[in-house]
Design an enzyme around this catalytic site. Structure first.
Site, PDB file in Angstrom:
ATOM      1  N   CYS A 114       0.809  -1.223   0.000  1.00  0.00           N
ATOM      2  CA  CYS A 114       0.000   0.000   0.000  1.00  0.00           C
ATOM      3  C   CYS A 114       0.841   1.272   0.000  1.00  0.00           C
ATOM      4  CB  CYS A 114      -0.951   0.005   1.193  1.00  0.00           C
ATOM      5  SG  CYS A 114      -2.148  -1.348   1.161  1.00  0.00           S
ATOM      6  N   HIS A 255      -3.266   7.252   1.943  1.00  0.00           N
ATOM      7  CA  HIS A 255      -3.688   5.938   1.474  1.00  0.00           C
ATOM      8  C   HIS A 255      -5.051   5.647   2.073  1.00  0.00           C
ATOM      9  CE1 HIS A 255      -4.059   1.713   0.876  1.00  0.00           C
ATOM     10  NE2 HIS A 255      -3.782   1.410   2.130  1.00  0.00           N
ATOM     11  N   ASN A 285     -10.048   0.024  -0.352  1.00  0.00           N
ATOM     12  CA  ASN A 285      -8.595   0.062  -0.322  1.00  0.00           C
ATOM     13  C   ASN A 285      -8.056  -0.506  -1.637  1.00  0.00           C
ATOM     14  OD1 ASN A 285      -5.862  -0.330   0.120  1.00  0.00           O
ATOM     15  ND2 ASN A 285      -6.108  -1.195   2.161  1.00  0.00           N
TER      16      ASN A 285
END
Length: 330
Positions: A114, A255, A285
């Site tokens: 990520c 993020h 996500n």
């Protein structure tokens, strides 16, 4: 003084198919309320069986190149951040180079989960600043749904698919673009968020498939605690390094992992949520794609204004995390 490296063009792409929380409630024991209150997610995009990370990344890349006012032949470096590559090898960047019709330029992947976009941004800035490259295309692209265990409601409801891209180039404008970056890794906590099967340590076997080792595994509670703590600290360190305060940051583009993480981060930094860009409700996500996807939407919404400071921050498997400070260009 080091040359200014700016994000000259931005682009993003998401699959057409939406998977809502209500859709998931038809598939497993969950509900829209349960997912929203724990994550902030209402829906996510799902790539089709023939829609690969290289396809989504190429679409985002084309838009970024066009938005920068350039052509594919102007790109002389391609870096891709992904944790869900088309193939184990060759790299997704190699596949994408062909799909974009780029010249025979250097093209490679970076695997930082990520935090992937911050890592490829740092590498791209350094390579362009070196003078050896003029225009670098950096792409975060993920097909996270390909590695989810749809029997594990704690993880499968959190992720989605998509891609985002940026073109990095040198600018004659002084004191703009990427000002600085801090990146970290802590490999002692690999088991907190990982995919146990599929690599050379655990190659595919009938047993590994039956034991569901080829799906993402996550200790959500521990990831939450560490993510909030480390993202707060890395932002504080980055701002202190450049003699700035959180009050001087016009926009934080984080993020998009969990709305509760973002709320906690904003509270600790004393930054109002109005200055934190959030689109997790629509995409979930998307790992390395989440920051460039959010950046492109922030640009389209007129929230990237010349002279203002923007902070990018991410946390992911590895564990990896970091923050990047940008002063937006004219």
């Amino acid at each position: 003084m080091a040359a200014s490296i700016i994000l000259k063009g931005l682009g993003s792409h998401v699959p057409a198919q939406r998977l809502t929380n209500d859709d998931l409630a038809q598939m497993m024991e969950t509900s829209d309320e349960w997912i929203r209150t724990r994550s902030g997610i209402r829906e996510r995009r799902i790539a089709g069986p023939d829609e690969n990370p290289s396809d989504m990344g190429a679409e985002a890349g084309r838009k970024a190149i066009a938005q920068a006012g350039l052509k594919p032949e102007d790109i002389d470096l391609l870096i891709v951040g992904t944790m869900s590559p088309d193939l184990t090898f060759p790299s997704t960047a190699c596949i994408m180079q062909n799909k974009l019709g780029l010249r025979k330029i250097p093209a490679f992947d970076v695997a930082a989960a990520c935090s992937g976009f911050l890592y490829i941004l740092e590498v791209g800035v350094a390579m362009v600043r070196s003078g050896g490259y003029r225009n670098a295309l950096i792409v975060g692209t993920e097909k996270m749904t390909s590695m989810l265990d749809w029997k594990d409601r704690a993880t499968c409801v959190l992720f989605g698919d998509g891609a985002g891209a940026a073109v990095l180039t040198r600018s004659d404008e002084k004191d703009v673009g990427v000002i600085g970056s801090i990146l970290h890794t802590d490999g002692s906590s690999v088991g907190m968020l990982y995919q146990p099967g599929g690599g050379s340590a655990c190659p595919p076997t009938v047993a590994s498939v039956e034991e569901r080792k080829h799906f993402l595994k996550m200790n959500g509670k521990e990831v939450f605690k560490v993510a909030v703590r480390e993202m707060e600290q890395v932002i504080r360190d980055l701002l202190a390094q450049h003699h700035l305060t959180s009050a001087q940051v016009a926009l934080v583009v984080p993020h998009q992992a969990n709305i509760r993480i973002l709320d906690a981060l904003a509270t600790r930094l004393e930054i109002p949520m109005e200055r934190v860009f959030v689109n997790i409700d629509r995409y979930g996500n998307t790992s390395a794609a989440s920051i460039p996807l959010a950046l492109d939407e922030a640009r389209a919404a007129g929230r990237l204004r010349p002279g203002e400071y923007i902070v990018l921050v991410a946390f992911g498997a590895g564990l990896t995390w970091g923050a990047t400070l940008i002063k937006w260009h004219s």
